[in-house]
Design an enzyme around this catalytic site. Structure first.
Site, PDB file in Angstrom:
ATOM      1  N   HIS A   1      -8.158   8.493   1.539  1.00 46.89           N
ATOM      2  CA  HIS A   1      -7.822   7.816   2.794  1.00 46.89           C
ATOM      3  C   HIS A   1      -9.023   7.032   3.336  1.00 46.89           C
ATOM      4  CE1 HIS A   1      -4.219   7.949   5.545  1.00 46.89           C
ATOM      5  NE2 HIS A   1      -5.023   7.183   6.237  1.00 46.89           N
TER       6      HIS A   1
ATOM      7  N   LYS B   1       0.282   8.158  -2.462  1.00 45.95           N
ATOM      8  CA  LYS B   1      -1.106   7.793  -2.159  1.00 45.95           C
ATOM      9  C   LYS B   1      -1.840   8.991  -1.571  1.00 45.95           C
ATOM     10  CE  LYS B   1      -3.711   4.196   0.343  1.00 45.95           C
ATOM     11  NZ  LYS B   1      -4.570   5.059   1.188  1.00 45.95           N
TER      12      LYS B   1
ATOM     13  N   SER C   1       1.696  -1.208   6.153  1.00 41.60           N
ATOM     14  CA  SER C   1       1.714   0.092   6.799  1.00 41.60           C
ATOM     15  C   SER C   1       2.906   0.256   7.737  1.00 41.60           C
ATOM     16  CB  SER C   1       0.418   0.268   7.604  1.00 41.60           C
ATOM     17  OG  SER C   1       0.459   1.449   8.373  1.00 41.60           O
TER      18      SER C   1
ATOM     19  N   THR D   1       2.327   7.983   1.843  1.00 40.53           N
ATOM     20  CA  THR D   1       0.986   8.481   2.151  1.00 40.53           C
ATOM     21  C   THR D   1       1.084   9.859   2.787  1.00 40.53           C
ATOM     22  OG1 THR D   1       0.179   6.230   2.513  1.00 40.53           O
ATOM     23  CG2 THR D   1      -1.161   8.019   3.383  1.00 40.53           C
TER      24      THR D   1
ATOM     25  N   TYR E   1       4.917   7.047   6.148  1.00 36.85           N
ATOM     26  CA  TYR E   1       4.382   8.355   6.512  1.00 36.85           C
ATOM     27  C   TYR E   1       5.542   9.332   6.694  1.00 36.85           C
ATOM     28  CZ  TYR E   1      -0.258   6.404   7.461  1.00 36.85           C
ATOM     29  OH  TYR E   1      -1.488   5.809   7.343  1.00 36.85           O
TER      30      TYR E   1
END
Length: 405
Positions: free
Chosen positions: A277, A253, A107, A155, A129
């Site tokens: 999520h 995603k 992440s 994402t 992100y």
């Protein structure tokens, strides 16, 4: 206590027993009343198997590929944020995945830098992100590429839903003396978690080192989170821009609709993950496994389709693959293993899933995961959710969710 556990459910119980209340709450949290997080697991129980009584019984092959990477089983690590459950965090998870021959998702909000994680597992996909300016985003991608990340996970599924009916976990912005004093009552009753950190010589890291730009210090988790919330949402041209900038395989995603899946193909992604999520997005979204079959039918011949959400056992993995997934990504399951026993606990979880996959393949008389198809699964009428297709969406409140109200 024997450090080995027999099920992911047992890892969950041990994690709950070991972790301070706030840390544990962050692992199980879902948005609002938790309808989606409940359905993620309940939907798997609605699916059955159609086993054979005779057929080939030889060595079962679970290997597959995900975005060009050869993995030993159709399971990889899903990226999750700051992992305060164990001092080694994402590095321990990466080592466990490497030891079991599978890929790591890291992440942007991780507690360990991408360079350390790639060193622990060369099969690392960096999760991005849409946060900050395009220059900021490009810089983060360039850093991940330079570190050796083999792919990108973009994402975009996030609604910033607030207010959990069971209470949101309290996560401090930083660990100063005042904060440590306020958390002392819940930490002191969890001596094993505290001892693990004391032995490491470090406090839980609440910064996001992969969000740092240039020589600037890493922002705190809430600083990074705030920047994300304040960034204008991207459009499909921005998805195409990310694919061009990365110049390698990109997974999108959070796809739950056929029309979004088709737009993702047009934007140039190599893969999508059918995902809600983990129930932390818009509550009331169906379980991801319900949306998988129609999405896989629509675009599975053009790009790779993965799934995440609700995976707790190897049989869940087999159901997902039979319904069209190339592989699945796990989140809470490995975090519970990490909390229960560090790197060995994550390896334990992966071994349990591998064993469950093997048992299901044996019962179905399959020698390779690539042989799985829908004829192996009992699918009840009305199970699927046809979102974003040309016909009206077939929506209803799942029985499990209705009963929980």
């Amino acid at each position: 206590m024997n450090p080995w556990f027999e099920t992911v459910a047992e890892a969950h119980r041990r994690a709950k027993k070991r972790l301070p209340k706030s840390v544990y709450g962050a692992l199980v949290a879902g948005s609002e009343r938790g309808q989606t997080i409940d359905d993620n697991q309940a939907a798997f129980t609605e699916l059955g198997f159609a086993p054979h009584v005779a057929g080939p019984i030889g060595e079962r092959d679970q290997s597959t590929t995900v975005m060009g990477q050869q993995v030993s089983m159709p399971v990889m690590i899903s990226p999750t944020g700051v992992q305060a459950v164990h001092p080694d965090g994402e590095v321990a998870v990466a080592r466990a995945a490497a030891a079991r021959g599978t890929a790591m998702g890291l992440s942007s909000f991780a507690s360990k830098p991408v360079e350390e994680v790639v060193a622990a597992n060369p099969m690392t996909f960096f999760q991005l992100y849409w946060c900050g300016s395009k220059d900021d985003i490009a810089a983060r991608m360039a850093r991940a590429k330079a570190a050796g990340a083999v792919g990108l996970i973009l994402t975009l599924d996030w609604s910033f839903s607030m207010g959990r009916d069971w209470g949101s976990p309290v996560i401090p912005e930083k660990l100063d003396l005042r904060t440590m004093a306020s958390f002392a009552p819940q930490v002191i009753v969890k001596p094993r978690w505290l001892t693990t950190y004391l032995r490491s010589g470090a406090l839980p890291d609440l910064t996001a080192p992969n969000m740092a730009l240039g020589d600037a210090p890493a922002p705190g988790f809430f600083g990074a989170y705030g920047e994300w919330m304040g960034t204008t949402a991207p459009d499909w041209s921005d998805v195409a821009w990310v694919c061009e900038q990365w110049d390698g395989p990109v997974m999108l995603k959070g796809v739950m609709r056929v029309d979004d899946a088709r737009r993702a193909v047009d934007a140039g992604v190599a893969a999508i993950s059918v995902s809600n999520h983990g129930g932390n997005n818009l509550d009331g979204t169906p379980a991801s496994i319900r949306a998988l079959p129609v999405v896989a039918d629509a675009v599975g011949h053009e790009i790779e389709v993965l799934l995440d959400g609700g995976i707790r056992r190897g049989s869940d993995v087999v159901k997902a693959v039979a319904l069209g997934a190339r592989a699945v990504m796990i989140g809470r399951a490995y975090l519970w293993g990490l909390a229960a026993n560090g790197q060995a606990g994550v390896e334990n979880v992966l071994d349990l899933l591998r064993g469950g996959i093997d048992s299901a393949l044996l019962g179905l008389r399959k020698t390779n995961v690539t042989e799985l198809d829908r004829s192996d699964i009992v699918i009840p009428e009305g199970f699927e959710r046809r979102l974003g297709v040309d016909t009206p969406a077939q929506l209803r409140v799942p029985d499990s969710a209705a009963e929980a109200v």
